[in-house]
Design an enzyme around this catalytic site. Structure first.
Site, short mmCIF file in Angstrom:
data_model
loop_
_atom_site.label_atom_id
_atom_site.label_comp_id
_atom_site.label_asym_id
_atom_site.label_seq_id
_atom_site.Cartn_x
_atom_site.Cartn_y
_atom_site.Cartn_z
N ASP A 114 -4.04 -54.74 28.53
CA ASP A 114 -3.04 -54.94 27.48
C ASP A 114 -2.43 -56.33 27.58
OD1 ASP A 114 -1.10 -53.91 25.39
OD2 ASP A 114 0.30 -54.32 27.01
N GLU B 252 -8.77 -51.54 26.00
CA GLU B 252 -7.92 -52.38 26.84
C GLU B 252 -8.43 -52.40 28.28
OE1 GLU B 252 -3.66 -52.05 24.47
OE2 GLU B 252 -4.03 -50.74 26.19
#
Length: 238
Positions: free
Chosen positions: A53, A125
């Site tokens: 992320d 992610e």
């Protein structure tokens, strides 16, 4: 009947086709594509998701900074938020056909079949992080740009909310609150025209007109933001 999920070399080849990256550590790849819901899994991708992320955010922020050199922070931020949100990551996971590569609870995958879901966004992610850990920032950057750069200009940015932005700007400079005062109401009941002023302690008021009280308040707030240089003079649209 669903196809059996590939593992080992077959998994690495499938990921190579969609990422352009050859993993040196295949165990890292397996971890990246193992959701916490997977039955009897010894490890999962939660830690990699956390890192991915942040890597995604850095690369996308840099991409937008370079791609839109004349845009203000207020124009870039909504575009950034739309590009890194879970929905976008999930859509990219579908585009990469990760549904067939991620190890997760069968019922969870069945409920999300064809529509993505958070487990797919998590896997994207985590995959970014795995590429970063295995090969460094440049391979991760190339992978991100491959899927996110085409979306940079296509993303629909939500229109600005002048009243909210004025409130946020004032909150940064002090404790004052904007007050909206109806100065005038003209026209027939079915087509009224309101004139509203916005008053902030320490500043000259600004006025706006509109076909409703709310529209006039937004016009007044927009005029205030433009006058104080918070918004660029070319307009309030992002």
């Amino acid at each position: 009947m669903a196809l059996k999920r590939p593992t080992g070399e077959a998994l690495a080849e499938a990921v190579l086709a969609s990422t352009g990256y050859v993993f040196k550590d295949r165990r890292l790849l397996e971890t990246a594509l193992t959701h916490s819901s997977a039955v009897k899994a010894a490890t999962n991708n939660e830690r990699l998701e956390f890192l991915g992320d942040r890597v995604l955010g850095l690369v996308v922020a840099d991409m937008l900074f370079q791609k839109f050199p004349d845009a203000s922070e207020g124009e870039i931020a909504p575009r950034f938020n739309a590009l890194v949100d879970s929905k976008t990551c999930s859509e990219i996971g579908l585009l990469m056909n990760l549904e067939n590569l991620v190890r997760a609870d069968a019922a969870l995958k069945a409920r999300s079949r064809g529509s993505g879901g958070s487990y797919l966004a998590d896997a994207v992610e985590a995959l970014i992080a795995a590429i970063y850990v295995d090969g460094g920032i440049e391979p991760a950057r190339r992978f991100i740009l491959r899927y996110w750069e085409p979306r940079a200009r296509m993303v629909v940015v939500k229109p600005r909310n002048p009243k909210s932005e004025l409130q946020e700007w004032i909150a940064k400079t002090g404790d004052a609150r904007p007050e909206y005062v109806i100065e005038q109401r003209e026209g027939p009941d079915h087509q009224p025209v309101f004139t509203v002023s916005v008053q902030v302690e320490g500043f000259e008021p600004t006025k706006g007109t509109g076909g409703s009280r709310r529209a006039a308040e937004e016009a007044a707030a927009s005029a205030f933001l433009l006058r104080e240089g918070v918004w660029a003079n070319e307009g309030s649209a992002a």
